[in-house]
Design a protein around this motif. Structure first.
Motif, PDB file in Angstrom:
ATOM      1  N   GLY A  49       8.613  25.297  15.939  1.00  0.00           N
ATOM      2  CA  GLY A  49       9.429  24.721  14.875  1.00  0.00           C
ATOM      3  C   GLY A  49      10.782  25.394  14.784  1.00  0.00           C
ATOM      4  N   LYS A  50      11.728  24.722  14.157  1.00  0.00           N
ATOM      5  CA  LYS A  50      13.046  25.313  13.950  1.00  0.00           C
ATOM      6  C   LYS A  50      12.947  26.596  13.121  1.00  0.00           C
ATOM      7  CE  LYS A  50      15.594  20.934  14.153  1.00  0.00           C
ATOM      8  NZ  LYS A  50      16.515  20.022  13.421  1.00  0.00           N
ATOM      9  N   GLU A  51      11.996  26.595  12.204  1.00  0.00           N
ATOM     10  CA  GLU A  51      11.830  27.741  11.314  1.00  0.00           C
ATOM     11  C   GLU A  51      11.249  28.960  12.008  1.00  0.00           C
ATOM     12  OE1 GLU A  51       8.025  25.314  11.113  1.00  0.00           O
ATOM     13  OE2 GLU A  51      10.182  24.944  11.263  1.00  0.00           O
ATOM     14  N   ASN A  52      10.770  28.805  13.239  1.00  0.00           N
ATOM     15  CA  ASN A  52      10.174  29.926  13.971  1.00  0.00           C
ATOM     16  C   ASN A  52      11.177  30.697  14.828  1.00  0.00           C
ATOM     17  OD1 ASN A  52       7.681  27.507  14.465  1.00  0.00           O
ATOM     18  ND2 ASN A  52       7.402  29.265  13.124  1.00  0.00           N
ATOM     19  N   TYR A  53      12.331  30.115  15.043  1.00  0.00           N
ATOM     20  CA  TYR A  53      13.287  30.711  15.986  1.00  0.00           C
ATOM     21  C   TYR A  53      13.799  32.079  15.528  1.00  0.00           C
ATOM     22  CZ  TYR A  53      17.457  31.386  18.828  1.00  0.00           C
ATOM     23  OH  TYR A  53      18.410  31.929  19.667  1.00  0.00           O
ATOM     24  N   GLN A  54      14.134  32.222  14.262  1.00  0.00           N
ATOM     25  CA  GLN A  54      14.728  33.462  13.779  1.00  0.00           C
ATOM     26  C   GLN A  54      13.853  34.677  14.070  1.00  0.00           C
ATOM     27  OE1 GLN A  54      15.716  33.523   9.595  1.00  0.00           O
ATOM     28  NE2 GLN A  54      16.787  35.478   9.745  1.00  0.00           N
ATOM     29  N   HIS A  55      12.528  34.503  14.011  1.00  0.00           N
ATOM     30  CA  HIS A  55      11.610  35.617  14.269  1.00  0.00           C
ATOM     31  C   HIS A  55      11.813  36.204  15.663  1.00  0.00           C
ATOM     32  CE1 HIS A  55       9.394  34.924  10.611  1.00  0.00           C
ATOM     33  NE2 HIS A  55       9.095  33.691  10.954  1.00  0.00           N
ATOM     34  N   LEU A  56      12.260  35.379  16.589  1.00  0.00           N
ATOM     35  CA  LEU A  56      12.379  35.813  17.976  1.00  0.00           C
ATOM     36  C   LEU A  56      13.638  36.631  18.231  1.00  0.00           C
ATOM     37  CD1 LEU A  56      11.303  32.503  19.763  1.00  0.00           C
ATOM     38  CD2 LEU A  56       9.872  34.371  18.928  1.00  0.00           C
ATOM     39  N   THR A  57      14.588  36.591  17.313  1.00  0.00           N
ATOM     40  CA  THR A  57      15.874  37.247  17.531  1.00  0.00           C
ATOM     41  C   THR A  57      15.953  38.668  16.982  1.00  0.00           C
ATOM     42  OG1 THR A  57      16.858  36.471  15.448  1.00  0.00           O
ATOM     43  CG2 THR A  57      16.976  34.981  17.353  1.00  0.00           C
ATOM     44  N   GLY A  58      15.153  38.971  15.965  1.00  0.00           N
ATOM     45  CA  GLY A  58      15.259  40.277  15.322  1.00  0.00           C
ATOM     46  C   GLY A  58      16.448  40.390  14.388  1.00  0.00           C
ATOM     47  N   LEU A  59      17.066  39.248  14.060  1.00  0.00           N
ATOM     48  CA  LEU A  59      18.254  39.247  13.198  1.00  0.00           C
ATOM     49  C   LEU A  59      17.915  38.720  11.813  1.00  0.00           C
ATOM     50  CD1 LEU A  59      20.842  37.766  15.736  1.00  0.00           C
ATOM     51  CD2 LEU A  59      20.401  40.179  15.225  1.00  0.00           C
ATOM     52  N   GLU A  60      18.652  39.209  10.817  1.00  0.00           N
ATOM     53  CA  GLU A  60      18.488  38.760   9.441  1.00  0.00           C
ATOM     54  C   GLU A  60      19.819  38.252   8.914  1.00  0.00           C
ATOM     55  OE1 GLU A  60      15.033  41.771   7.819  1.00  0.00           O
ATOM     56  OE2 GLU A  60      17.068  42.574   8.018  1.00  0.00           O
ATOM     57  N   GLU A  64      27.194  38.337   0.979  1.00  0.00           N
ATOM     58  CA  GLU A  64      28.449  39.091   0.987  1.00  0.00           C
ATOM     59  C   GLU A  64      28.278  40.521   0.512  1.00  0.00           C
ATOM     60  OE1 GLU A  64      31.212  36.840  -1.308  1.00  0.00           O
ATOM     61  OE2 GLU A  64      31.442  35.272   0.207  1.00  0.00           O
ATOM     62  N   GLU A  65      27.213  40.775  -0.246  1.00  0.00           N
ATOM     63  CA  GLU A  65      26.940  42.144  -0.716  1.00  0.00           C
ATOM     64  C   GLU A  65      26.030  42.913   0.235  1.00  0.00           C
ATOM     65  OE1 GLU A  65      26.722  39.475  -3.082  1.00  0.00           O
ATOM     66  OE2 GLU A  65      28.823  40.020  -3.462  1.00  0.00           O
ATOM     67  N   GLY A  66      25.612  42.266   1.320  1.00  0.00           N
ATOM     68  CA  GLY A  66      24.752  42.932   2.298  1.00  0.00           C
ATOM     69  C   GLY A  66      23.276  42.808   2.009  1.00  0.00           C
ATOM     70  N   ASN A  67      22.901  41.976   1.055  1.00  0.00           N
ATOM     71  CA  ASN A  67      21.491  41.773   0.731  1.00  0.00           C
ATOM     72  C   ASN A  67      20.873  40.747   1.675  1.00  0.00           C
ATOM     73  OD1 ASN A  67      21.611  43.428  -1.704  1.00  0.00           O
ATOM     74  ND2 ASN A  67      22.810  41.737  -2.584  1.00  0.00           N
ATOM     75  N   ILE A  68      19.620  40.996   2.065  1.00  0.00           N
ATOM     76  CA  ILE A  68      18.924  40.083   2.976  1.00  0.00           C
ATOM     77  C   ILE A  68      18.644  38.764   2.263  1.00  0.00           C
ATOM     78  CG2 ILE A  68      16.820  39.703   4.313  1.00  0.00           C
ATOM     79  CD1 ILE A  68      16.613  42.746   4.643  1.00  0.00           C
ATOM     80  N   ARG A  69      18.971  37.668   2.928  1.00  0.00           N
ATOM     81  CA  ARG A  69      18.700  36.337   2.392  1.00  0.00           C
ATOM     82  C   ARG A  69      17.310  35.905   2.836  1.00  0.00           C
ATOM     83  NH1 ARG A  69      23.725  32.490   3.754  1.00  0.00           N
ATOM     84  NH2 ARG A  69      22.516  31.128   2.364  1.00  0.00           N
ATOM     85  N   GLU A  70      16.443  35.645   1.882  1.00  0.00           N
ATOM     86  CA  GLU A  70      15.056  35.286   2.173  1.00  0.00           C
ATOM     87  C   GLU A  70      14.899  33.767   2.331  1.00  0.00           C
ATOM     88  OE1 GLU A  70      12.877  37.547   2.713  1.00  0.00           O
ATOM     89  OE2 GLU A  70      13.699  39.360   1.789  1.00  0.00           O
ATOM     90  N   HIS A  71      13.888  33.390   3.127  1.00  0.00           N
ATOM     91  CA  HIS A  71      13.500  31.988   3.296  1.00  0.00           C
ATOM     92  C   HIS A  71      14.674  31.114   3.779  1.00  0.00           C
ATOM     93  CE1 HIS A  71       9.989  33.388   1.196  1.00  0.00           C
ATOM     94  NE2 HIS A  71      10.690  33.635   0.100  1.00  0.00           N
ATOM     95  N   VAL A  72      15.383  31.609   4.772  1.00  0.00           N
ATOM     96  CA  VAL A  72      16.540  30.861   5.294  1.00  0.00           C
ATOM     97  C   VAL A  72      16.417  30.671   6.813  1.00  0.00           C
ATOM     98  CG1 VAL A  72      18.162  31.494   3.460  1.00  0.00           C
ATOM     99  CG2 VAL A  72      17.839  33.033   5.424  1.00  0.00           C
ATOM    100  N   GLU A  74      15.420  28.138   8.690  1.00  0.00           N
ATOM    101  CA  GLU A  74      15.987  26.892   9.208  1.00  0.00           C
ATOM    102  C   GLU A  74      17.509  26.908   9.126  1.00  0.00           C
ATOM    103  OE1 GLU A  74      14.343  23.069   8.616  1.00  0.00           O
ATOM    104  OE2 GLU A  74      12.374  23.834   8.049  1.00  0.00           O
ATOM    105  N   LEU A  75      18.055  27.496   8.074  1.00  0.00           N
ATOM    106  CA  LEU A  75      19.509  27.643   7.949  1.00  0.00           C
ATOM    107  C   LEU A  75      20.043  28.513   9.083  1.00  0.00           C
ATOM    108  CD1 LEU A  75      22.197  27.329   6.419  1.00  0.00           C
ATOM    109  CD2 LEU A  75      21.535  29.335   5.049  1.00  0.00           C
ATOM    110  N   PHE A  76      19.352  29.601   9.374  1.00  0.00           N
ATOM    111  CA  PHE A  76      19.748  30.482  10.476  1.00  0.00           C
ATOM    112  C   PHE A  76      19.787  29.700  11.783  1.00  0.00           C
ATOM    113  CE2 PHE A  76      18.624  33.193  14.060  1.00  0.00           C
ATOM    114  CZ  PHE A  76      19.489  34.276  13.905  1.00  0.00           C
ATOM    115  N   PHE A  77      18.751  28.910  12.028  1.00  0.00           N
ATOM    116  CA  PHE A  77      18.686  28.131  13.262  1.00  0.00           C
ATOM    117  C   PHE A  77      19.828  27.120  13.335  1.00  0.00           C
ATOM    118  CE2 PHE A  77      17.056  24.487  15.741  1.00  0.00           C
ATOM    119  CZ  PHE A  77      16.830  25.131  16.949  1.00  0.00           C
ATOM    120  N   ASP A  78      20.087  26.423  12.256  1.00  0.00           N
ATOM    121  CA  ASP A  78      21.165  25.429  12.235  1.00  0.00           C
ATOM    122  C   ASP A  78      22.527  26.084  12.469  1.00  0.00           C
ATOM    123  OD1 ASP A  78      19.416  23.328  11.833  1.00  0.00           O
ATOM    124  OD2 ASP A  78      19.617  23.369   9.650  1.00  0.00           O
TER     125      ASP A  78
END
Length: 219
Positions: A49-60, A64-72, A74-78
């Protein structure tokens, strides 16, 4: 092991996302293998799935404040597919696996063509979460099972010998794929060298999932 910069990581993530989107995203695959433990021919199904891709990169993704964005995921993939992933909106995960993941990512875009081995994860790596592994002696893909539908989904990529991570490395005999809307697996992605699927004693359960109508054995 090469230590990637953010710019290098961004470039790899965007480049591979386009391949993932074309070859893997939205498709299902069946891995048929000979279990090393009992010599039985078994299978499992994988959904990319598109939502699975981010896990493979090791990136978060970060704000703008440097806080991790959760549940994104599919947005990361797009963002990756559309070349909109900014260097200042990503950070490396703190588990120390990012460089291994990024190094493995390009070759894993062909995981359905080059996988030779499958097996259950032996739990040897503290930060690796996986139920099964597929790959070969140079790299592997970690899979976790979705409890809702039974399909396995990508969870992690590693530039590492799969035989070190499973206690029962089993030969993958064949890999088929299908689009999400198709009922049976017809497209043949990989067949083990020297194997004729017509001579393989496959269970009725597997035969009901696949079709050999387009299969032509190699002479």
């Amino acid at each position: 092991m090469h230590s990637y910069t953010k710019e290098e990581a961004r470039a790899i993530a965007m480049q591979c996302a386009k391949i993932y989107n074309k070859k893997l995203a939205g498709n299902k695959f069946i891995f048929i293998y000979r279990d090393k433990l009992d010599n039985g021919i078994k299978f499992f199904e994988v959904y990319f799935g598109k939502e699975n891709y981010q896990h493979l990169t090791g990136l978060e993704l970060i704000d703008e404040e440097g806080n991790i964005r959760e549940h994104v995921a599919e947005l990361f993939f797009d963002k990756c597919v559309n070349n909109r992933l900014g260097k200042n909106e990503i950070q490396f995960k703190k588990d120390g696996t990012v460089n291994l993941k990024l190094a493995a990512l390009p070759v894993l875009m062909k995981i359905h063509e080059v996988t030779k081995i499958a097996g259950g994860y032996n739990g040897i790596r503290p930060y690796l979460v996986a139920d099964k592994l597929v790959g070969n002696v140079n790299f592997c893909l970690g899979l976790i099972q979705d409890s809702n539908n039974g399909y396995y989904v990508p969870a992690s990529s590693l530039l590492e010998d799969i035989k070190k991570l499973t206690n029962a490395p089993s030969q993958v005999l064949a890999i088929f794929s299908k689009e999400n809307s198709e009922s049976r697996y017809k497209k043949i992605c990989h067949v083990a060298k020297g194997l004729n699927l017509n001579n393989l004693k496959i269970s009725q359960e597997i035969m009901e999932l696949i079709s050999l109508e387009y299969y032509i054995p190699k002479s």
